[in-house]
Design a protein around this motif. Structure first.
Motif, PDB file in Angstrom:
ATOM      1  N   TYR A  90       0.847  -1.177   0.000  1.00 61.18           N
ATOM      2  CA  TYR A  90       0.000   0.000   0.000  1.00 61.18           C
ATOM      3  C   TYR A  90       0.890   1.236   0.000  1.00 61.18           C
ATOM      4  N   PRO A  91       0.861   2.051  -1.054  1.00 59.83           N
ATOM      5  CA  PRO A  91       1.816   3.158  -1.161  1.00 59.83           C
ATOM      6  C   PRO A  91       1.629   4.244  -0.115  1.00 59.83           C
ATOM      7  N   GLY A  92       0.438   4.340   0.487  1.00 55.23           N
ATOM      8  CA  GLY A  92       0.188   5.413   1.439  1.00 55.23           C
ATOM      9  C   GLY A  92       0.532   5.078   2.876  1.00 55.23           C
ATOM     10  N   LEU A  93       0.988   3.852   3.171  1.00 53.80           N
ATOM     11  CA  LEU A  93       1.348   3.465   4.533  1.00 53.80           C
ATOM     12  C   LEU A  93       2.841   3.673   4.758  1.00 53.80           C
ATOM     13  N   ASN A  94       3.195   4.036   6.000  1.00 49.21           N
ATOM     14  CA  ASN A  94       4.623   4.150   6.291  1.00 49.21           C
ATOM     15  C   ASN A  94       5.202   2.759   6.584  1.00 49.21           C
ATOM     16  N   LEU A  95       6.507   2.703   6.733  1.00 49.75           N
ATOM     17  CA  LEU A  95       7.170   1.397   6.811  1.00 49.75           C
ATOM     18  C   LEU A  95       6.788   0.629   8.072  1.00 49.75           C
ATOM     19  N   ILE A  96       6.676   1.332   9.189  1.00 50.95           N
ATOM     20  CA  ILE A  96       6.264   0.674  10.435  1.00 50.95           C
ATOM     21  C   ILE A  96       4.882   0.058  10.267  1.00 50.95           C
ATOM     22  N   GLU A  97       3.956   0.814   9.674  1.00 52.32           N
ATOM     23  CA  GLU A  97       2.590   0.320   9.482  1.00 52.32           C
ATOM     24  C   GLU A  97       2.555  -0.881   8.547  1.00 52.32           C
ATOM     25  N   LEU A  98       3.383  -0.847   7.509  1.00 53.79           N
ATOM     26  CA  LEU A  98       3.416  -1.975   6.577  1.00 53.79           C
ATOM     27  C   LEU A  98       3.948  -3.238   7.251  1.00 53.79           C
ATOM     28  N   ILE A  99       4.993  -3.095   8.043  1.00 53.93           N
ATOM     29  CA  ILE A  99       5.535  -4.260   8.753  1.00 53.93           C
ATOM     30  C   ILE A  99       4.509  -4.830   9.725  1.00 53.93           C
ATOM     31  N   GLN A 100       3.811  -3.950  10.439  1.00 55.20           N
ATOM     32  CA  GLN A 100       2.783  -4.414  11.373  1.00 55.20           C
ATOM     33  C   GLN A 100       1.650  -5.121  10.632  1.00 55.20           C
ATOM     34  N   LEU A 101       1.314  -4.616   9.439  1.00 59.34           N
ATOM     35  CA  LEU A 101       0.279  -5.254   8.625  1.00 59.34           C
ATOM     36  C   LEU A 101       0.692  -6.663   8.241  1.00 59.34           C
ATOM     37  N   PHE A 102       1.921  -6.817   7.746  1.00 61.60           N
ATOM     38  CA  PHE A 102       2.385  -8.133   7.324  1.00 61.60           C
ATOM     39  C   PHE A 102       2.552  -9.074   8.516  1.00 61.60           C
ATOM     40  N   ALA A 103       2.984  -8.532   9.652  1.00 66.48           N
ATOM     41  CA  ALA A 103       3.102  -9.364  10.847  1.00 66.48           C
ATOM     42  C   ALA A 103       1.740  -9.924  11.245  1.00 66.48           C
ATOM     43  N   GLY A 104       0.708  -9.111  11.083  1.00 71.86           N
ATOM     44  CA  GLY A 104      -0.642  -9.589  11.367  1.00 71.86           C
ATOM     45  C   GLY A 104      -1.068 -10.698  10.422  1.00 71.86           C
ATOM     46  N   LEU A 105      -0.676 -10.581   9.159  1.00 69.40           N
ATOM     47  CA  LEU A 105      -1.007 -11.624   8.185  1.00 69.40           C
ATOM     48  C   LEU A 105      -0.290 -12.926   8.515  1.00 69.40           C
ATOM     49  N   TYR A 106       0.932 -12.804   9.046  1.00 71.02           N
ATOM     50  CA  TYR A 106       1.687 -13.991   9.439  1.00 71.02           C
ATOM     51  C   TYR A 106       1.284 -14.489  10.829  1.00 71.02           C
ATOM     52  N   ASN A 107       0.444 -13.709  11.526  1.00 71.60           N
ATOM     53  CA  ASN A 107       0.038 -14.038  12.889  1.00 71.60           C
ATOM     54  C   ASN A 107       1.254 -14.187  13.798  1.00 71.60           C
ATOM     55  N   THR A 108       2.159 -13.211  13.695  1.00 74.36           N
ATOM     56  CA  THR A 108       3.378 -13.239  14.497  1.00 74.36           C
ATOM     57  C   THR A 108       3.686 -11.839  15.006  1.00 74.36           C
ATOM     58  N   LYS A 109       4.527 -11.760  16.014  1.00 69.51           N
ATOM     59  CA  LYS A 109       4.950 -10.477  16.550  1.00 69.51           C
ATOM     60  C   LYS A 109       6.356 -10.176  16.059  1.00 69.51           C
ATOM     61  N   VAL A 110       6.622  -8.905  15.781  1.00 70.10           N
ATOM     62  CA  VAL A 110       7.929  -8.515  15.285  1.00 70.10           C
ATOM     63  C   VAL A 110       8.255  -7.121  15.795  1.00 70.10           C
ATOM     64  N   ASN A 111       9.524  -6.882  16.084  1.00 70.55           N
ATOM     65  CA  ASN A 111       9.986  -5.544  16.436  1.00 70.55           C
ATOM     66  C   ASN A 111      10.296  -4.814  15.137  1.00 70.55           C
ATOM     67  N   ALA A 112       9.380  -3.966  14.712  1.00 74.55           N
ATOM     68  CA  ALA A 112       9.502  -3.327  13.398  1.00 74.55           C
ATOM     69  C   ALA A 112      10.759  -2.474  13.297  1.00 74.55           C
ATOM     70  N   LYS A 113      11.116  -1.775  14.374  1.00 74.98           N
ATOM     71  CA  LYS A 113      12.296  -0.911  14.324  1.00 74.98           C
ATOM     72  C   LYS A 113      13.573  -1.731  14.187  1.00 74.98           C
TER      73      LYS A 113
END
Length: 253
Positions: A90-113
């Motif tokens: 999604y071009p309008g999301l920032n990188l932190i938001e994109l990582i959190q989105l994908f982490a949700g799809l994987y059903n996993t937790k990740v430290n985006a920073k």
């Protein structure tokens, strides 16, 4: 010696009358960078997509991480990371938001920073994806493949279209992924890239693997056969000159 992480035996893929992959066999060892090389239409992308569970094979036997591709594709999907193309974000999301989105799809937790720091994008955490340079987009694309800590990472021509400095930065990133314990499978049209990165290479042509060995072994065999370059090989090349003149420590390429 560890068991191969990928075992391919007599793999075929047909598209009607087109025989795209013609009974290839090879193995990939844990912790190596393995390259699939060949001209357009050689069958390397089709082979990659079959291993990624994105395309069905016509026949043959494929084992990945001890799982049979035919009977247990779901388990294979959990252990692999596949580099997405630009259209996957999604071009309008920032990188932190994109990582959190994908982490949700994987059903996993990740430290985006921490993940962004790994790919030298920590200073772009709040930047929109669409604002990134070509090299930054490629590094972020690779970052998203690492969210669920895959054992096996697939990269399809990861440096295409990048300038020489951005390519070198991405080489360093790919090596760091391997050094952290993952196995990397990549395709590329850049022979210098394959020579620098790959532990072993399978060269494909018209659906067949015509050579499989380390880059050094292939080059040594060619020299032993009497091959000589018509031009003297220098200690540096034009790409080295370009990088030296434009800066070798650029991180935002």
């Amino acid at each position: 010696m560890q068991e191969p992480i990928i075992v391919v035996k007599d793999l075929h893929k047909d598209y009607g009358n087109l025989h795209a992959v013609k009974g290839i066999s090879f193995e990939v060892h844990p912790g190596e960078i393995f390259g699939l090389l060949g001209p357009n239409g050689a069958g390397k992308s089709t082979t990659l997509e079959i291993l990624e569970t994105l395309r069905t094979k016509t026949s043959g036997h494929v084992m990945i991480g001890g799982y049979n591709l035919d009977t247990n594709p779901a388990s294979i999907k959990k252990m692999i990371g596949v580099q997405l193309q630009t259209s996957g974000y999604y071009p309008g999301l920032n990188l932190i938001e994109l990582i959190q989105l994908f982490a949700g799809l994987y059903n996993t937790k990740v430290n985006a920073k921490e993940l962004l720091q790994l790919v030298n994008l920590e200073d772009k955490a709040k930047a929109m994806y669409k604002s990134l340079s070509g090299g930054q987009k490629q590094r972020f694309s690779i970052a998203t493949t690492l969210i669920h800590q895959p054992r096996l990472v697939f990269l399809d021509e990861p440096t295409t279209g990048l300038d020489p400095q951005a390519r070198r930065n991405l080489w360093d990133l790919i090596r760091s992924i391997r050094n952290k314990g993952a196995t990397v499978i990549l395709t590329t049209h850049y022979m210098d890239e394959a020579e620098q990165l790959c532990d072993r290479i399978a060269i494909m042509h018209e659906g067949n693997i015509i050579k499989l060995a380390s880059p050094d072994a292939m080059i040594d065999e060619l020299i032993q056969d009497g091959f000589e370059r018509p031009k003297q090989v220098k200690a540096a090349n034009l790409e080295d000159v370009f990088i030296h003149l434009t800066g070798t420590t650029i991180r935002d390429a």
